[in-house]
Write a protein that holds these residues in place. Sequence first.
Motif, PDB file in Angstrom:
ATOM      1  N   PRO A  17      69.137  27.088 -17.752  1.00  0.00           N
ATOM      2  CA  PRO A  17      68.006  27.952 -18.094  1.00  0.00           C
ATOM      3  C   PRO A  17      68.097  28.358 -19.566  1.00  0.00           C
ATOM      4  CG  PRO A  17      69.666  29.217 -16.944  1.00  0.00           C
ATOM      5  CD  PRO A  17      70.137  27.776 -16.944  1.00  0.00           C
ATOM      6  N   GLU A  18      67.022  28.823 -20.133  1.00  0.00           N
ATOM      7  CA  GLU A  18      67.011  29.259 -21.532  1.00  0.00           C
ATOM      8  C   GLU A  18      68.095  30.299 -21.812  1.00  0.00           C
ATOM      9  OE1 GLU A  18      65.398  28.393 -24.401  1.00  0.00           O
ATOM     10  OE2 GLU A  18      64.743  26.660 -23.239  1.00  0.00           O
ATOM     11  N   GLU A  19      68.360  31.181 -20.863  1.00  0.00           N
ATOM     12  CA  GLU A  19      69.339  32.250 -21.089  1.00  0.00           C
ATOM     13  C   GLU A  19      70.767  31.739 -21.233  1.00  0.00           C
ATOM     14  OE1 GLU A  19      69.978  34.532 -17.064  1.00  0.00           O
ATOM     15  OE2 GLU A  19      68.018  33.556 -17.061  1.00  0.00           O
ATOM     16  N   SER A  20      71.022  30.484 -20.887  1.00  0.00           N
ATOM     17  CA  SER A  20      72.380  29.939 -21.056  1.00  0.00           C
ATOM     18  C   SER A  20      72.777  29.922 -22.528  1.00  0.00           C
ATOM     19  CB  SER A  20      72.493  28.544 -20.451  1.00  0.00           C
ATOM     20  OG  SER A  20      71.706  27.632 -21.159  1.00  0.00           O
ATOM     21  N   TRP A  21      71.803  29.851 -23.424  1.00  0.00           N
ATOM     22  CA  TRP A  21      72.114  29.801 -24.861  1.00  0.00           C
ATOM     23  C   TRP A  21      72.530  31.158 -25.405  1.00  0.00           C
ATOM     24  CZ3 TRP A  21      73.222  25.141 -25.294  1.00  0.00           C
ATOM     25  CH2 TRP A  21      72.494  24.168 -24.613  1.00  0.00           C
ATOM     26  N   ASP A  22      72.330  32.226 -24.608  1.00  0.00           N
ATOM     27  CA  ASP A  22      72.779  33.559 -25.030  1.00  0.00           C
ATOM     28  C   ASP A  22      74.298  33.678 -25.019  1.00  0.00           C
ATOM     29  OD1 ASP A  22      70.125  34.320 -25.276  1.00  0.00           O
ATOM     30  OD2 ASP A  22      70.060  35.277 -23.299  1.00  0.00           O
ATOM     31  N   THR A  23      74.970  32.878 -24.180  1.00  0.00           N
ATOM     32  CA  THR A  23      76.428  32.978 -24.056  1.00  0.00           C
ATOM     33  C   THR A  23      77.146  31.716 -24.528  1.00  0.00           C
ATOM     34  OG1 THR A  23      76.314  32.212 -21.763  1.00  0.00           O
ATOM     35  CG2 THR A  23      76.298  34.602 -22.135  1.00  0.00           C
ATOM     36  N   SER A  24      76.415  30.706 -24.933  1.00  0.00           N
ATOM     37  CA  SER A  24      77.017  29.466 -25.412  1.00  0.00           C
ATOM     38  C   SER A  24      77.254  29.565 -26.911  1.00  0.00           C
ATOM     39  CB  SER A  24      76.092  28.286 -25.107  1.00  0.00           C
ATOM     40  OG  SER A  24      75.899  28.182 -23.710  1.00  0.00           O
ATOM     41  N   VAL A  25      78.197  28.747 -27.410  1.00  0.00           N
ATOM     42  CA  VAL A  25      78.519  28.785 -28.836  1.00  0.00           C
ATOM     43  C   VAL A  25      78.539  27.372 -29.405  1.00  0.00           C
ATOM     44  CG1 VAL A  25      79.842  30.916 -28.697  1.00  0.00           C
ATOM     45  CG2 VAL A  25      81.003  28.743 -28.423  1.00  0.00           C
ATOM     46  N   SER A  26      78.293  27.277 -30.708  1.00  0.00           N
ATOM     47  CA  SER A  26      78.382  25.988 -31.388  1.00  0.00           C
ATOM     48  C   SER A  26      78.917  26.206 -32.803  1.00  0.00           C
ATOM     49  CB  SER A  26      77.014  25.302 -31.436  1.00  0.00           C
ATOM     50  OG  SER A  26      76.085  26.102 -32.119  1.00  0.00           O
ATOM     51  N   LEU A  27      79.672  25.219 -33.279  1.00  0.00           N
ATOM     52  CA  LEU A  27      80.241  25.251 -34.627  1.00  0.00           C
ATOM     53  C   LEU A  27      79.968  23.923 -35.302  1.00  0.00           C
ATOM     54  CD1 LEU A  27      83.733  26.761 -33.767  1.00  0.00           C
ATOM     55  CD2 LEU A  27      81.861  27.932 -34.902  1.00  0.00           C
ATOM     56  N   TRP A  28      79.555  23.964 -36.562  1.00  0.00           N
ATOM     57  CA  TRP A  28      79.300  22.755 -37.341  1.00  0.00           C
ATOM     58  C   TRP A  28      80.615  22.265 -37.927  1.00  0.00           C
ATOM     59  CZ3 TRP A  28      76.188  18.956 -37.619  1.00  0.00           C
ATOM     60  CH2 TRP A  28      76.132  18.136 -38.750  1.00  0.00           C
ATOM     61  N   HIS A  29      80.930  20.985 -37.750  1.00  0.00           N
ATOM     62  CA  HIS A  29      82.176  20.400 -38.246  1.00  0.00           C
ATOM     63  C   HIS A  29      81.914  19.304 -39.279  1.00  0.00           C
ATOM     64  CE1 HIS A  29      85.118  22.412 -35.683  1.00  0.00           C
ATOM     65  NE2 HIS A  29      84.226  22.345 -34.720  1.00  0.00           N
ATOM     66  N   GLY A  30      80.862  19.427 -40.058  1.00  0.00           N
ATOM     67  CA  GLY A  30      80.589  18.484 -41.138  1.00  0.00           C
ATOM     68  C   GLY A  30      79.822  17.246 -40.716  1.00  0.00           C
ATOM     69  N   ASP A  31      80.127  16.702 -39.539  1.00  0.00           N
ATOM     70  CA  ASP A  31      79.407  15.518 -39.056  1.00  0.00           C
ATOM     71  C   ASP A  31      78.918  15.684 -37.625  1.00  0.00           C
ATOM     72  OD1 ASP A  31      81.883  15.469 -37.790  1.00  0.00           O
ATOM     73  OD2 ASP A  31      82.095  13.292 -37.937  1.00  0.00           O
ATOM     74  N   ARG A  32      79.189  16.852 -37.015  1.00  0.00           N
ATOM     75  CA  ARG A  32      78.802  17.057 -35.629  1.00  0.00           C
ATOM     76  C   ARG A  32      78.802  18.547 -35.298  1.00  0.00           C
ATOM     77  NH1 ARG A  32      84.064  16.586 -35.908  1.00  0.00           N
ATOM     78  NH2 ARG A  32      85.438  17.683 -34.490  1.00  0.00           N
ATOM     79  N   TRP A  33      78.110  18.880 -34.221  1.00  0.00           N
ATOM     80  CA  TRP A  33      78.180  20.203 -33.630  1.00  0.00           C
ATOM     81  C   TRP A  33      79.191  20.150 -32.498  1.00  0.00           C
ATOM     82  CZ3 TRP A  33      76.094  24.448 -35.598  1.00  0.00           C
ATOM     83  CH2 TRP A  33      75.019  24.315 -36.480  1.00  0.00           C
ATOM     84  N   SER A  34      80.117  21.072 -32.454  1.00  0.00           N
ATOM     85  CA  SER A  34      81.039  21.230 -31.340  1.00  0.00           C
ATOM     86  C   SER A  34      80.520  22.418 -30.527  1.00  0.00           C
ATOM     87  CB  SER A  34      82.449  21.508 -31.857  1.00  0.00           C
ATOM     88  OG  SER A  34      83.336  21.688 -30.784  1.00  0.00           O
ATOM     89  N   CYS A  35      80.210  22.176 -29.254  1.00  0.00           N
ATOM     90  CA  CYS A  35      79.532  23.189 -28.448  1.00  0.00           C
ATOM     91  C   CYS A  35      80.305  23.514 -27.174  1.00  0.00           C
ATOM     92  CB  CYS A  35      78.151  22.699 -28.040  1.00  0.00           C
ATOM     93  SG  CYS A  35      77.126  22.162 -29.410  1.00  0.00           S
TER      94      CYS A  35
END
Length: 72
Positions: A17-35
């Motif tokens: 659901p849309e609300e899952s993004w409220d508790t999920s995290v992502s970090l940019w590593h130069g060539d990819r997103w680590s989620c």
Amino acid sequence: MPAAVDDYGDVTLVPLPEESWDTSVSLWHGDRWSCLVDLWTEQEGRSDLVLDVDVFEHGPGHRFVVQLVYVP
């Protein structure tokens, strides 16, 4: 299906659901997103299961590489 989901019990994963993004995290590593994405089940809503996935730009879209599914 990853072993962590089997070990978690008799559950059915559902679309996020849309609300899952409220508790999920992502970090940019130069060539990819680590989620890290909280997974949801039909039986309990947001579960303790987490998806660890890398997201790469790939042509006009994206490529997803699953690293782990686990309970932290």
